[in-house]
Design a protein around this motif. Structure first.
Motif, PDB file in Angstrom:
ATOM      1  N   HIS A 154      57.537   3.408 -16.451  1.00 47.07           N
ATOM      2  CA  HIS A 154      58.964   3.384 -16.114  1.00 47.07           C
ATOM      3  C   HIS A 154      59.297   2.919 -14.706  1.00 47.07           C
ATOM      4  O   HIS A 154      60.325   2.306 -14.485  1.00 47.07           O
ATOM      5  N   ASP A 155      58.405   3.180 -13.725  1.00 46.73           N
ATOM      6  CA  ASP A 155      58.764   2.791 -12.351  1.00 46.73           C
ATOM      7  C   ASP A 155      58.062   1.532 -11.840  1.00 46.73           C
ATOM      8  O   ASP A 155      58.369   1.066 -10.749  1.00 46.73           O
ATOM      9  N   ASN A 156      57.087   1.027 -12.574  1.00 46.73           N
ATOM     10  CA  ASN A 156      56.306  -0.079 -11.992  1.00 46.73           C
ATOM     11  C   ASN A 156      56.384  -1.394 -12.772  1.00 46.73           C
ATOM     12  O   ASN A 156      55.590  -2.300 -12.534  1.00 46.73           O
ATOM     13  N   ALA A 157      57.382  -1.514 -13.670  1.00 45.94           N
ATOM     14  CA  ALA A 157      57.505  -2.749 -14.463  1.00 45.94           C
ATOM     15  C   ALA A 157      57.715  -3.966 -13.554  1.00 45.94           C
ATOM     16  O   ALA A 157      57.283  -5.072 -13.882  1.00 45.94           O
ATOM     17  N   PHE A 158      58.352  -3.743 -12.409  1.00 43.72           N
ATOM     18  CA  PHE A 158      58.607  -4.853 -11.474  1.00 43.72           C
ATOM     19  C   PHE A 158      57.312  -5.527 -11.002  1.00 43.72           C
ATOM     20  O   PHE A 158      57.293  -6.683 -10.605  1.00 43.72           O
ATOM     21  N   LYS A 159      56.199  -4.775 -11.080  1.00 45.49           N
ATOM     22  CA  LYS A 159      54.926  -5.330 -10.586  1.00 45.49           C
ATOM     23  C   LYS A 159      54.442  -6.512 -11.426  1.00 45.49           C
ATOM     24  O   LYS A 159      53.703  -7.359 -10.932  1.00 45.49           O
ATOM     25  N   VAL A 160      54.834  -6.546 -12.689  1.00 47.27           N
ATOM     26  CA  VAL A 160      54.356  -7.635 -13.556  1.00 47.27           C
ATOM     27  C   VAL A 160      54.897  -8.963 -13.035  1.00 47.27           C
ATOM     28  O   VAL A 160      54.142  -9.917 -12.801  1.00 47.27           O
ATOM     29  N   GLU A 161      56.201  -9.008 -12.813  1.00 49.05           N
ATOM     30  CA  GLU A 161      56.809 -10.250 -12.311  1.00 49.05           C
ATOM     31  C   GLU A 161      56.358 -10.519 -10.866  1.00 49.05           C
ATOM     32  O   GLU A 161      56.081 -11.654 -10.490  1.00 49.05           O
ATOM     33  N   LEU A 162      56.247  -9.439 -10.071  1.00 55.87           N
ATOM     34  CA  LEU A 162      55.833  -9.606  -8.669  1.00 55.87           C
ATOM     35  C   LEU A 162      54.426 -10.214  -8.591  1.00 55.87           C
ATOM     36  O   LEU A 162      54.169 -11.135  -7.807  1.00 55.87           O
ATOM     37  N   ALA A 163      53.532  -9.716  -9.437  1.00 54.27           N
ATOM     38  CA  ALA A 163      52.154 -10.221  -9.418  1.00 54.27           C
ATOM     39  C   ALA A 163      52.102 -11.673  -9.887  1.00 54.27           C
ATOM     40  O   ALA A 163      51.337 -12.485  -9.353  1.00 54.27           O
ATOM     41  N   LYS A 164      52.919 -12.007 -10.873  1.00 50.25           N
ATOM     42  CA  LYS A 164      52.944 -13.403 -11.340  1.00 50.25           C
ATOM     43  C   LYS A 164      53.409 -14.325 -10.219  1.00 50.25           C
ATOM     44  O   LYS A 164      52.821 -15.377  -9.970  1.00 50.25           O
ATOM     45  N   ARG A 165      54.465 -13.908  -9.526  1.00 56.41           N
ATOM     46  CA  ARG A 165      54.981 -14.754  -8.435  1.00 56.41           C
ATOM     47  C   ARG A 165      53.979 -14.830  -7.285  1.00 56.41           C
ATOM     48  O   ARG A 165      53.819 -15.861  -6.639  1.00 56.41           O
ATOM     49  N   CYS A 166      53.298 -13.713  -7.056  1.00 59.17           N
ATOM     50  CA  CYS A 166      52.297 -13.666  -5.985  1.00 59.17           C
ATOM     51  C   CYS A 166      51.171 -14.668  -6.288  1.00 59.17           C
ATOM     52  O   CYS A 166      50.775 -15.462  -5.432  1.00 59.17           O
ATOM     53  N   LEU A 167      50.703 -14.641  -7.513  1.00 60.65           N
ATOM     54  CA  LEU A 167      49.590 -15.525  -7.890  1.00 60.65           C
ATOM     55  C   LEU A 167      50.036 -16.996  -7.875  1.00 60.65           C
ATOM     56  O   LEU A 167      49.313 -17.863  -7.369  1.00 60.65           O
ATOM     57  N   THR A 168      51.221 -17.259  -8.408  1.00 57.51           N
ATOM     58  CA  THR A 168      51.727 -18.645  -8.432  1.00 57.51           C
ATOM     59  C   THR A 168      51.827 -19.194  -7.011  1.00 57.51           C
ATOM     60  O   THR A 168      51.394 -20.309  -6.724  1.00 57.51           O
ATOM     61  N   ARG A 169      52.375 -18.367  -6.129  1.00 52.54           N
ATOM     62  CA  ARG A 169      52.541 -18.824  -4.738  1.00 52.54           C
ATOM     63  C   ARG A 169      51.187 -19.005  -4.043  1.00 52.54           C
ATOM     64  O   ARG A 169      50.964 -19.973  -3.320  1.00 52.54           O
ATOM     65  N   ALA A 170      50.282 -18.067  -4.294  1.00 50.30           N
ATOM     66  CA  ALA A 170      48.961 -18.167  -3.654  1.00 50.30           C
ATOM     67  C   ALA A 170      48.242 -19.440  -4.122  1.00 50.30           C
ATOM     68  O   ALA A 170      47.589 -20.121  -3.326  1.00 50.30           O
ATOM     69  N   LEU A 171      48.369 -19.760  -5.399  1.00 45.19           N
ATOM     70  CA  LEU A 171      47.736 -20.987  -5.913  1.00 45.19           C
ATOM     71  C   LEU A 171      48.359 -22.219  -5.265  1.00 45.19           C
ATOM     72  O   LEU A 171      47.660 -23.178  -4.910  1.00 45.19           O
ATOM     73  N   ARG A 172      49.689 -22.182  -5.082  1.00 46.45           N
ATOM     74  CA  ARG A 172      50.371 -23.330  -4.470  1.00 46.45           C
ATOM     75  C   ARG A 172      49.881 -23.515  -3.037  1.00 46.45           C
ATOM     76  O   ARG A 172      49.547 -24.617  -2.623  1.00 46.45           O
ATOM     77  N   VAL A 173      49.806 -22.415  -2.302  1.00 50.91           N
ATOM     78  CA  VAL A 173      49.377 -22.519  -0.894  1.00 50.91           C
ATOM     79  C   VAL A 173      47.914 -22.967  -0.827  1.00 50.91           C
ATOM     80  O   VAL A 173      47.566 -23.876  -0.067  1.00 50.91           O
ATOM     81  N   ALA A 174      47.062 -22.340  -1.651  1.00 51.93           N
ATOM     82  CA  ALA A 174      45.627 -22.679  -1.598  1.00 51.93           C
ATOM     83  C   ALA A 174      45.399 -24.145  -1.953  1.00 51.93           C
ATOM     84  O   ALA A 174      44.587 -24.820  -1.321  1.00 51.93           O
ATOM     85  N   SER A 175      46.128 -24.661  -2.924  1.00 58.06           N
ATOM     86  CA  SER A 175      45.881 -26.041  -3.361  1.00 58.06           C
ATOM     87  C   SER A 175      46.478 -27.051  -2.403  1.00 58.06           C
ATOM     88  O   SER A 175      46.094 -28.218  -2.415  1.00 58.06           O
ATOM     89  N   SER A 176      47.394 -26.603  -1.546  1.00 53.17           N
ATOM     90  CA  SER A 176      47.985 -27.571  -0.612  1.00 53.17           C
ATOM     91  C   SER A 176      47.394 -27.475   0.789  1.00 53.17           C
ATOM     92  O   SER A 176      47.658 -28.317   1.629  1.00 53.17           O
ATOM     93  N   SER A 177      46.558 -26.421   1.035  1.00 54.63           N
ATOM     94  CA  SER A 177      45.995 -26.285   2.398  1.00 54.63           C
ATOM     95  C   SER A 177      44.870 -27.297   2.594  1.00 54.63           C
ATOM     96  O   SER A 177      44.142 -27.606   1.673  1.00 54.63           O
ATOM     97  N   ALA A 178      44.747 -27.796   3.812  1.00 59.70           N
ATOM     98  CA  ALA A 178      43.733 -28.824   4.059  1.00 59.70           C
ATOM     99  C   ALA A 178      42.364 -28.213   4.185  1.00 59.70           C
ATOM    100  O   ALA A 178      42.220 -27.058   4.455  1.00 59.70           O
TER     101      ALA A 178
END
Ligand SMILES: Cc1cc2nc3c(=O)[nH]c(=O)nc-3n(C[C@H](O)[C@H](O)[C@H](O)COP(=O)(O)OP(=O)(O)OC[C@H]3O[C@@H](n4cnc5c(N)ncnc54)[C@H](O)[C@@H]3O)c2cc1C
Ligand code: SF4
Length: 327
Positions: free
Chosen positions: A303-327
């Motif tokens: 009941h209190d942690n459903a927000f983590k599913v979307e948060l984790a997805k956004r976290c992973l998507t962003r981390a992949l974007r940064v990692a793939s664009s870093s030199a």
């Protein structure tokens, strides 16, 4: 805090013998254990202080990887030149954790074995905690479970593993080396941690008296790596969701990738599903999103942690974007 006996062995063999005493526990930096002793959650009869053991070196291994002694302090590991350059994800994860003072005390072995921050585990006023008192129930299931896990949970425990360092080590495919009454063992980090299942008090595969002596890292599978940690405040706070990425791209495609999540799993969470979706594919936002969806596919929010599913997805998507664009 209850009275305890204190020993300071000078060799690993003596430390292992010392741990054979009833109720004995190792203490390294003490930043988890002493806290829990003050809270009466842990009540060791004997403290075996391992600070005199010669396990505080960081060395290059013969395969080009790294060998990290169990007593290497988190700050020394984070700031070591090879770690900063070749294992950036590890340095970033370490520096995102705790505070400078804590990192100066905290050790590699202790960090791997830190206990959960579940409020009900840390407060003995709550009698129901299967991790603290097996068979007593789980106060978090019907309680306030905003910080709890959505992956790897069971009906007996939903506590997250809090370490940032271990998440980076999961993506780096570390191996944990131990010594115990039965000899030496090498354990891939993915097999080191246990899911809570029916026995949440058993968090890892260490046997009685076994000590972590060092951790090895193979040469990284990719040149790019990144750790992203999302939390309630910018510093001195545990992850609500985090992602560790090690990645290699060739001609705009992901040739190799390792992905681990923190803050959402009952153990540092390697996502082979996400890795499989990405390898050989274009390094683009649509693929990253599909990989994040796959990583959280099996999530079981409460009941209190459903927000983590979307948060984790956004976290992973962003981390992949940064990692793939870093030199
Ligand atoms: C206020 C606060 C904030 C924090 N924030 C973060 C954070 O944001 N991110 C994060 O990842 N961590 C955080 N931490 C946790 C911190 O990283 C850990 O407490 C620390 O890494 C534990 O290391 P230690 O050497 O002090 O372990 P200790 O407290 O000495 O030991 C922890 C456990 O490991 C066992 N142990 C230690 N070494 C060995 C060994 N070599 N072999 C076998 N058993 C061993 C001990 O018996 C004990 O059970 C925070 C801690 C505090 C107090
Ligand atoms: S989630 Fe785990 S640690 Fe927390 S109260 Fe339940 S059993 Fe205890």
């Amino acid at each position: 805090m209850e009275p305890f006996r204190y020993t300071q062995p000078k060799s690993v063999d003596d430390a292992i013998s010392g741990k054979a005493a009833a109720g004995a526990q190792f203490v390294a930096g003490g930043t988890t254990l002493i806290d829990l002793m003050k809270l009466n959650v842990e009540r060791p009869a004997v403290l075996v202080d391992i600070n005199r053991l010669e396990l505080a070196k960081i060395e290059t291994a013969s395969d080009g990887g790294l060998r990290i002694g169990a007593m290497v302090r988190n700050s020394d590991l984070a700031n070591q030149e090879i770690v900063r350059q070749r294992y950036a994800v590890l340095s970033q994860a370490l520096l995102s954790g705790a505070s400078p003072q804590l990192r100066n005390m905290a050790t590699t072995g202790g960090n791997l074995l830190q206990r959960t921050r579940c409020y009900y585990f840390r407060d003995t006023a709550y009698s129901a905690c299967n991790k603290r008192t097996p068979g007593s129930g789980c106060a978090a299931l019907d309680g306030f479970n905003r910080i709890h896990a959505v992956l790897g949970t069971s009906e007996h425990c939903i506590a997250t593993h809090p370490s940032d360092m271990a998440v980076a080590m999961m993506a780096l495919e570390a191996t944990v080396h131990t010594q115990g009454p039965k000899g030496e063992r090498t354990i891939p980090i993915d097999e080191f941690y246990l899911l809570p299942g029916q026995t949440p008090q058993k968090e890892n595969v260490l046997e009685v008296g076994e000590i972590i002596t060092y951790v090895t890292l193979p040469p990284p599978i990719g040149e790019r790596s990144y750790y992203l940690k999302l939390r309630d405040r910018a510093a001195y706070e545990f992850a609500l969701a985090s992602a560790a990425i090690v990645l290699q791209t060739e001609g705009g495609r992901v040739s190799r990738v390792r992905i681990a999540l923190g803050g959402v799993g009952t153990k540092p969470w390697r996502s082979r599903e996400a890795e499989k979706l990405l390898e050989g594919q274009p390094a683009d936002p649509a693929r990253f999103k599909a990989a994040a969806d796959a990583a959280l596919q099996g999530a079981k929010p409460l009941h209190d942690n459903a927000f983590k599913v979307e948060l984790a997805k956004r976290c992973l998507t962003r981390a992949l974007r940064v990692a793939s664009s870093s030199a």
